[in-house]
Design an enzyme around this catalytic site. Structure first.
Site, PDB file in Angstrom:
ATOM      1  N   SER A 232       0.830  -1.199   0.000  1.00 37.28           N
ATOM      2  CA  SER A 232       0.000   0.000   0.000  1.00 37.28           C
ATOM      3  C   SER A 232       0.866   1.250   0.000  1.00 37.28           C
ATOM      4  O   SER A 232       2.089   1.190   0.166  1.00 37.28           O
ATOM      5  CB  SER A 232      -0.910   0.020   1.232  1.00 37.28           C
ATOM      6  OG  SER A 232      -0.163   0.334   2.401  1.00 37.28           O
ATOM      7  N   LYS A 233       0.220   2.398  -0.182  1.00 43.59           N
ATOM      8  CA  LYS A 233       0.943   3.666  -0.177  1.00 43.59           C
ATOM      9  C   LYS A 233       1.638   3.921   1.150  1.00 43.59           C
ATOM     10  O   LYS A 233       2.598   4.682   1.217  1.00 43.59           O
ATOM     11  CB  LYS A 233      -0.022   4.818  -0.469  1.00 43.59           C
ATOM     12  CG  LYS A 233      -0.460   4.922  -1.922  1.00 43.59           C
ATOM     13  CD  LYS A 233      -1.300   6.164  -2.139  1.00 43.59           C
ATOM     14  CE  LYS A 233      -1.666   6.353  -3.599  1.00 43.59           C
ATOM     15  NZ  LYS A 233      -2.437   7.595  -3.831  1.00 43.59           N
TER      16      LYS A 233
END
Length: 491
Positions: A255-256
């Protein structure tokens, strides 16, 4: 049919490697097919979108060389290419869908939907139950009189939805498993489930390659595209290919928020675009058995989306580094030296004179084979360009290699080197071996480690004898005297 693909990120946060992998596969598919790569910005969420993120997306694609055929700063026949500038198109399409009866007003509240499920003995979390499909004018008026604001929902077809995924083969969603979904709020403001497929239809997109986490939304897109076609917009559903997830530790989706997902961290470390793209291409695709290193031209020539794997791909930093190192070694030395310069600047070294440029050209081949990323090369080369207070010993290296035991080693090296008439690599090698190995009876590691640290400030440096030749007699001897002082020798 001419292939048209799109890359349509939202300008939120920093570009991450999973997002760029998706861009790369779309770009390669377009280039392999002789089609078009469309770059579109989905920036309708004013609360999350930012100018900085938008500029970062453009910066990322430019740095990587993923050139687009239509989109921001280029234009094209299907603009605007920012959703924030396409409001009239959304309003027009929504009006046509409403007029044709493809879309209806829904007034049900979440608690009412749950209550109906409970009353029927169903799971209350099943979601919308299509109860508002056939509301009369009187019922809608009554809801409005209560002050309720509707949403606009698309009527899902009462049949199975089957499509052939370019990656996964035939996929079927059974009738009734996907409820009618919201396209717009009551004030007509469009939502992503409308704008994304509608833009694809209006831009003539033929192939949609996207992450497998979006697979569940595909039947909704197909139903909407069919409805749009019935009202004269677009040519119906596209071809879809759902790419495997890029995972991190524990095989969870990268994920970011994961530090290793930040694209620009790799640029800061000194990954080259060719190396990083090569590695990202391996996250779900292979150019052939027992071959991991290739150019982007070779990828374009070989890319076949049907050969993309459906299995998730774990981001392996060590392998990414190994791939990057291979690309560094393959660069012409002049190109390698040019690319190192910005990283030398980070180390406080400006290459701005003919003498600096000549020194870098001579030194670059000594570190090219030893570098994993460009910042490695810059750190190894820094000692050649600094003097005085700017020359800094790595404290860990100094504490381990410039203690009291090092003093006689450095003093012997100084004595031998000071007598040299020819300051060349071969003469330096001969002198140090005679002084330290023959004279003091030391093994090579014990003999040369103190000299290396005193001269370069580090335990990892270019080859020692060549480094000292490039550094020059006076600077080399001065560094050795400094090392003796650090070791507490000469009195």
């Amino acid at each position: 049919m001419t292939v048209r693909v799109r890359f349509c990120p939202s300008p939120t946060g920093t570009p991450h490697v999973g997002l760029i992998r998706t861009a790369l596969f779309n770009w390669a598919h377009a280039r392999h097919s002789g089609g078009s790569f469309v770059f579109r910005i989905e920036d309708t969420d004013a609360s999350r979108d930012s100018v900085e993120s938008y500029e970062a997306l453009l910066d990322a694609l430019r740095w990587l060389g993923l050139d687009w055929d239509e989109g921001p700063e280029i234009g094209g026949d299907h603009g605007p290419y920012r959703q924030s500038e396409r409001g009239e198109l959304y309003a027009d399409a929504l009006a046509k869908l409403i007029d044709a009866g493809e879309v209806y007003e829904s007034f049900s509240k979440a608690e009412e939907i749950e209550a109906r499920h409970r009353a029927a003995g169903r799971d209350p979390k099943l979601g919308y139950d299509n109860a508002d499909r056939e509301l009369t004018d009187e019922q809608r008026a009554a809801y409005r009189a209560e002050g309720r604001a509707p949403v606009y929902r698309l009527r899902m077809p009462d049949r199975d939805i089957t499509f052939t995924d370019l990656v996964r083969g035939d996929v079927t969603f059974r009738a009734g498993t996907v409820p009618d979904f919201v396209l717009a709020r009551g004030d007509g403001s469009p939502l992503y489930p409308l704008t994304n497929p509608l833009d694809d239809a209006l831009m003539g997109i033929t192939d949609v390659l996207r992450g497998e986490d979006l697979l569940s939304s595909t039947p909704r897109q197909i139903a909407l595209l069919e409805a749009l076609q019935r009202v004269g917009i677009g040519d119906g559903p596209f071809r879809y290919g759902h790419l495997p997830l890029v995972t991190g530790e524990g095989n969870r989706k990268l994920s970011k928020r994961d530090p290793e997902s930040n694209l620009f961290l790799y640029r800061e470390r000194g990954f080259v675009p060719e190396g990083l793209l090569n590695y990202l291409a391996l996250l779900g695709w292979s150019i052939g058995e027992n071959r991991d290193v290739f150019t982007m031209d070779e990828m374009v020539a070989a890319f076949d989306v049907s050969r993309v794997s459906g299995n998730s791909a774990r981001f392996d930093l060590k392998k990414a580094e190994a791939i990057n190192a291979s690309h560094l070694r393959a660069l012409p030395v002049e190109d390698f030296a040019r690319r190192v310069q910005p990283y030398l600047a980070v180390e406080g070294v400006a290459i701005d004179t003919d003498a600096d440029r000549a020194l870098l050209a001579a030194a670059a081949p000594l570190v090219q084979e030893r570098s994993v990323v460009l910042s490695d090369a810059a750190r190894m080369l820094r000692f050649l360009f600094v003097d005085g207070a700017d020359f800094v010993l790595d404290e860990d290296a100094a504490s381990k290699n410039l203690g009291p035991d090092a003093a006689p080693v450095l003093e012997a090296a100084l004595t031998g080197l000071d007598a040299l008439q020819d300051w060349s690599t071969s003469a330096i090698e001969e002198s140090l071996k005679a002084s330290l190995i023959d004279g003091l009876g030391l093994k090579p590691r014990k003999a040369f480690a103190p000299v290396r640290v005193a001269v370069s400030g580090r335990t990892v440096s270019p080859p020692l004898y060549e480094s000292m030749e490039l550094l020059g007699r006076e600077r080399s001897l001065a560094r050795l005297r400094g090392g003796v002082e650090r070791a507490g020798g000469l009195g």
